[in-house]
Design an enzyme around this catalytic site. Structure first.
Site, PDB file in Angstrom:
ATOM      1  N   LYS A 130       0.855  -1.188   0.000  1.00 52.52           N
ATOM      2  CA  LYS A 130       0.000   0.000   0.000  1.00 52.52           C
ATOM      3  C   LYS A 130       0.885   1.231   0.000  1.00 52.52           C
ATOM      4  O   LYS A 130       2.020   1.182   0.477  1.00 52.52           O
ATOM      5  CB  LYS A 130      -0.870   0.020   1.265  1.00 52.52           C
ATOM      6  CG  LYS A 130      -2.119   0.843   1.119  1.00 52.52           C
ATOM      7  CD  LYS A 130      -3.144   0.065   0.313  1.00 52.52           C
ATOM      8  CE  LYS A 130      -4.497   0.689   0.284  1.00 52.52           C
ATOM      9  NZ  LYS A 130      -5.494  -0.320  -0.155  1.00 52.52           N
TER      10      LYS A 130
HETATM   11  N1  GLU Z   1      -7.151  -0.150  -3.457  1.00 56.97           N
HETATM   12  C1  GLU Z   1      -7.887  -1.344  -3.717  1.00 56.97           C
HETATM   13  C2  GLU Z   1      -7.942  -2.229  -2.480  1.00 56.97           C
HETATM   14  O1  GLU Z   1      -7.790  -1.772  -1.373  1.00 56.97           O
HETATM   15  C3  GLU Z   1      -7.402  -2.068  -4.956  1.00 56.97           C
HETATM   16  C4  GLU Z   1      -5.988  -2.549  -4.920  1.00 56.97           C
HETATM   17  C5  GLU Z   1      -5.501  -3.075  -6.266  1.00 56.97           C
HETATM   18  O2  GLU Z   1      -6.287  -3.221  -7.185  1.00 56.97           O
HETATM   19  O3  GLU Z   1      -4.305  -3.336  -6.343  1.00 56.97           O
HETATM   20  O4  GLU Z   1      -8.228  -3.391  -2.574  1.00 56.97           O
END
Ligand code: GLU
Length: 440
Positions: A130
């Site tokens: 993240k």
């Molecule tokens: N931000 C989204 C999540 O928390 C998608 C992450 C992604 O597609 O890599 O799942």
């Protein structure tokens, strides 16, 4: 020199936002601790070896960067950005980037670990990551936003790559931000690399169906939960907190499936209409006026009131720590579908369990987004693109199968769906670690 110094300052989180964040997190532990307490319970039930337990708790890499930009008025501002790779044993790190004033290293660490478990629950060949930058895009021009995005990307560029770390949209980021990341990375590499981010515009290698994917995944698992609880779909009442990409899509698709959306909200507040809201009309309104607070066709309620409404399904699709030990006892929904990451604290879990509320945990409920991100990455690498029907059918199959696997785990071990999901995820990641062994 004096002028230069007076012209340079570090961006600080405004005290009120910091106070709110600290209050939410201090009350029931910060999100990393909340994630860890579930991890601990699942790991204990799985009898995880102590050594592996230590390895899986620790994020592999934590990057903190300064992001200096010249603002439109010429002033230099220095933002702070993070990228955390939690675990990459199953494949490239995958996870979104958020631009938000409440971003902190602890929050990003928790969110990165959640991505590891999320990808493992739906069995994608990815690890978890993240990223975030402490900033408020609403107070920045497009030009400033582009500068922050590009400078942040170049600061973390050594970790990025289709084989190593693949960002995606998250809170306050979108396909335009992904396009800038893709371009910045490609300019550094001296060739176009579409597979370095997902959630891109369709015309530059994005996947059909990606935008709706998280909300569509919420629909699929909610339908499965309604069937399991022998509840009717038609007329089932739903309250949705959050009207961003996830909440608004979930509300729209659930109403198209015959459910009655009785309330929706955004950060300005919410609207309630027990007879049901017209979601397309709400979307039209927010498209023009941005916020729901002045929407005329319903009673105005606060975000806190929305959570306690009488309804069959509650979809918290905004931020972390909104269902706590303070309000869990007042929740009247029979099913909670966690569209957001970490909306329920560990203390609240225990109360909801006792009340018999059926919680579809975040790492399963909102995994539709990363699942179609995986499809996008596969399509970019293959250079061959699928039609939307194929994307949606494959998404539906993965979400349905994963729901069934988590439900089987929770039935077998007589634990909540949340602990069942963690047990499934940890067992998959642990299996990979055992096979790979420890390189030293
Ligand atoms: N931000 C989204 C999540 O928390 C998608 C992450 C992604 O597609 O890599 O799942």
């Amino acid at each position: 020199m004096g002028k230069m110094l007076s012209n340079t300052r570090t961006y600080r989180v405004p005290p009120l936002i910091k106070q709110d964040r600290d209050r939410r997190f201090a009350a029931e532990g910060n999100p990393f601790e909340a994630m860890m307490s579930r991890f601990d319970e699942a790991a204990t039930r799985l009898n995880l070896e102590p050594g592996l337990y230590k390895v899986l708790r620790a994020p592999e890499k934590q990057i903190i960067v300064s992001v200096p930009i010249a603002r439109d008025n010429g002033e230099i501002e220095v933002f702070t950005g993070f990228r955390v790779l939690h675990n990459t044993s199953r494949g490239p790190a995958k996870g979104g980037i958020r631009f938000d004033m409440a971003v902190s290293l602890d929050e990003v660490k928790a969110l990165a670990a959640w991505m590891t478990w999320k990808c493992a629950v739906v069995n994608l060949p990815f690890g978890g990551a993240k990223g975030g930058v402490i900033c408020d895009p609403a107070l920045m021009s497009d030009r400033e936003l582009e500068k922050v995005t590009r400078r942040y990307t170049s600061a973390i560029i050594d970790t990025l790559g289709p084989e190593s770390d693949v960002p995606a949209p998250d809170v306050n980021t979108n396909e335009r931000v992904m396009a800038w990341i893709m371009d910045t990375y490609s300019m550094h590499k001296r060739h176009t690399v579409t597979g370095v981010v997902t959630g891109k515009p369709i015309a530059m290698g994005g996947s059909l169906g990606r935008k709706d994917a998280t909300g569509r995944g919420c629909l699929v698992v909610t339908l499965a939960a309604l069937a399991k609880k022998k509840m009717k779909v038609k007329g089932a009442t739903v309250a949705v907190q959050g009207f961003g990409n996830v909440g608004s899509t979930a509300a729209r698709l659930m109403s198209e499936a015959g459910m009655t959306i009785v309330a929706v909200s955004d950060k300005s507040g919410g609207v309630y209409n027990p007879k049901g809201l017209d979601i397309k009309d709400c979307l039209k309104w927010t498209g023009e006026k941005k916020f729901l607070d002045a929407y005329p066709k319903g009673k105005h309620i606060t975000n806190e009131e929305l959570l306690e409404l009488k309804c069959d399904v509650l979809v918290p699709a905004a931020l972390e720590n909104v269902i706590t030990s303070q309000n869990a006892d007042n929740i009247k929904a029979r099913i909670i579908c966690e569209g957001a990451n970490g909306p329920t604290t560990a203390q609240a879990d225990a109360i909801l369990d006792k009340k018999g509320v059926y919680v579809i945990p975040d790492i399963l409920a909102n995994a539709g987004g990363v699942t179609v991100s995986y499809f996008e990455w596969v399509q970019d690498r293959g250079g061959y693109f699928w039609d939307e029907k194929t994307v949606n059918e494959r998404l539906e199959k993965i979400m349905k199968d994963s729901f069934a696997e988590v439900a089987a785990m929770s039935d077998e071990h007589d634990v909540s769906m949340r602990i069942g999901a963690y047990m499934l995820a940890i067992s998959r990641v642990a299996a990979m670690h055992r096979m790979r062994g420890l390189y030293a």
